[in-house]
Design an enzyme around this catalytic site. Structure first.
Site, PDB file in Angstrom:
ATOM      1  N   CYS A   1     -76.117 -31.714  24.497  1.00  0.00           N
ATOM      2  CA  CYS A   1     -76.363 -33.108  24.860  1.00  0.00           C
ATOM      3  C   CYS A   1     -75.565 -33.380  26.122  1.00  0.00           C
ATOM      4  O   CYS A   1     -74.351 -33.595  26.078  1.00  0.00           O
ATOM      5  CB  CYS A   1     -75.952 -34.056  23.737  1.00  0.00           C
ATOM      6  SG  CYS A   1     -76.234 -35.794  24.132  1.00  0.00           S
TER       7      CYS A   1
ATOM      8  N   GLU B   1     -83.539 -34.432  27.004  1.00  0.00           N
ATOM      9  CA  GLU B   1     -83.696 -32.985  27.092  1.00  0.00           C
ATOM     10  C   GLU B   1     -84.939 -32.681  27.915  1.00  0.00           C
ATOM     11  O   GLU B   1     -86.019 -33.213  27.622  1.00  0.00           O
ATOM     12  CB  GLU B   1     -83.828 -32.345  25.700  1.00  0.00           C
ATOM     13  CG  GLU B   1     -82.560 -32.322  24.863  1.00  0.00           C
ATOM     14  CD  GLU B   1     -81.450 -31.474  25.449  1.00  0.00           C
ATOM     15  OE1 GLU B   1     -81.710 -30.749  26.430  1.00  0.00           O
ATOM     16  OE2 GLU B   1     -80.314 -31.550  24.934  1.00  0.00           O
TER      17      GLU B   1
END
Length: 213
Positions: free
Chosen positions: A2, A107
């Protein structure tokens, strides 16, 4: 992994447990952010000696024992599977767990968010580095775990998400069996109620018609 997330939630829509512990300075300085990256300051919820409180931290953890904060790695993620053993994280895992409010994380140019658009908690660890001149720097890292079915097509890791209502249980300093009782929260979370959207060139997020499987 992340390495990018957002907190584009209006102040009045932040979790109430966080709002109630934001002082006037935090409230006046709060601004919605469409992109937060490592090295930047971010809003966090933690438990210190005085109890739960809102705080500003730098994203990228500096271990308290590190002599020079300008040298050495500053990890912005920590693997949940090994956090209890690694020297950089094990002290924080036992005593300094925190929560980072987010509206989505990114992402491969795509955003993962709740369908109801509510904010959610990213699980983190924090440290306070103390300099010889009396200076203090609070930093944090985000815990990651194996992906669920929603995130797996995009990445082999995803952030740990802590359910609403478990804030104080997550942040409380505990030991032994009580600490092990938190381990189920590190598992992949249920993807129902979540969606993947595409971040277009104009900065808007549009719902993907289908995610490759």
């Amino acid at each position: 992994m992340c390495g990018r997330f957002a907190l584009s939630t209006p102040l009045k829509q932040l979790p109430s447990v966080l709002q109630h512990r934001m002082d006037r300075e935090h409230q006046d300085r709060y601004a919605e952010r469409d992109l937060i990256v490592p090295g930047e300051p971010l809003l966090a919820f933690r438990s210190d000696q005085s109890g739960p409180e809102a705080s500003l931290m730098l994203w990228g953890l500096i271990p308290g024992w590190q002599k020079d904060p300008a040298k050495g790695p500053r990890p912005f993620n920590a693997r949940a599977e090994t956090v209890a053993e690694k020297p950089s994280f094990r002290g924080a895992w036992r005593h300094r767990r925190c929560l980072l409010p987010a509206s989505c994380f990114f992402e491969k140019g795509r955003a993962i968010r709740r369908i109801d658009r509510h904010s959610f908690w990213l699980a983190g660890l924090w440290e306070r580095w103390l300099g010889g001149d009396g200076s203090e720097v609070d930093t944090c890292t985000i815990l990651t775990t194996t992906p669920n079915d929603l995130v797996r097509p995009l990445h082999q890791r995803m952030p740990v998400v802590i359910p609403e209502g478990l804030e104080e249980a997550w942040m409380a300093p505990v030991h032994g069996q009580q600490l092990r009782a938190l381990e189920p929260l590190l598992a992949p979370w249920d993807p129902s109620g979540w969606e993947v959207v595409n971040k277009q060139s104009d900065g808007q997020l549009s719902l993907l018609s289908g995610l490759e499987s």
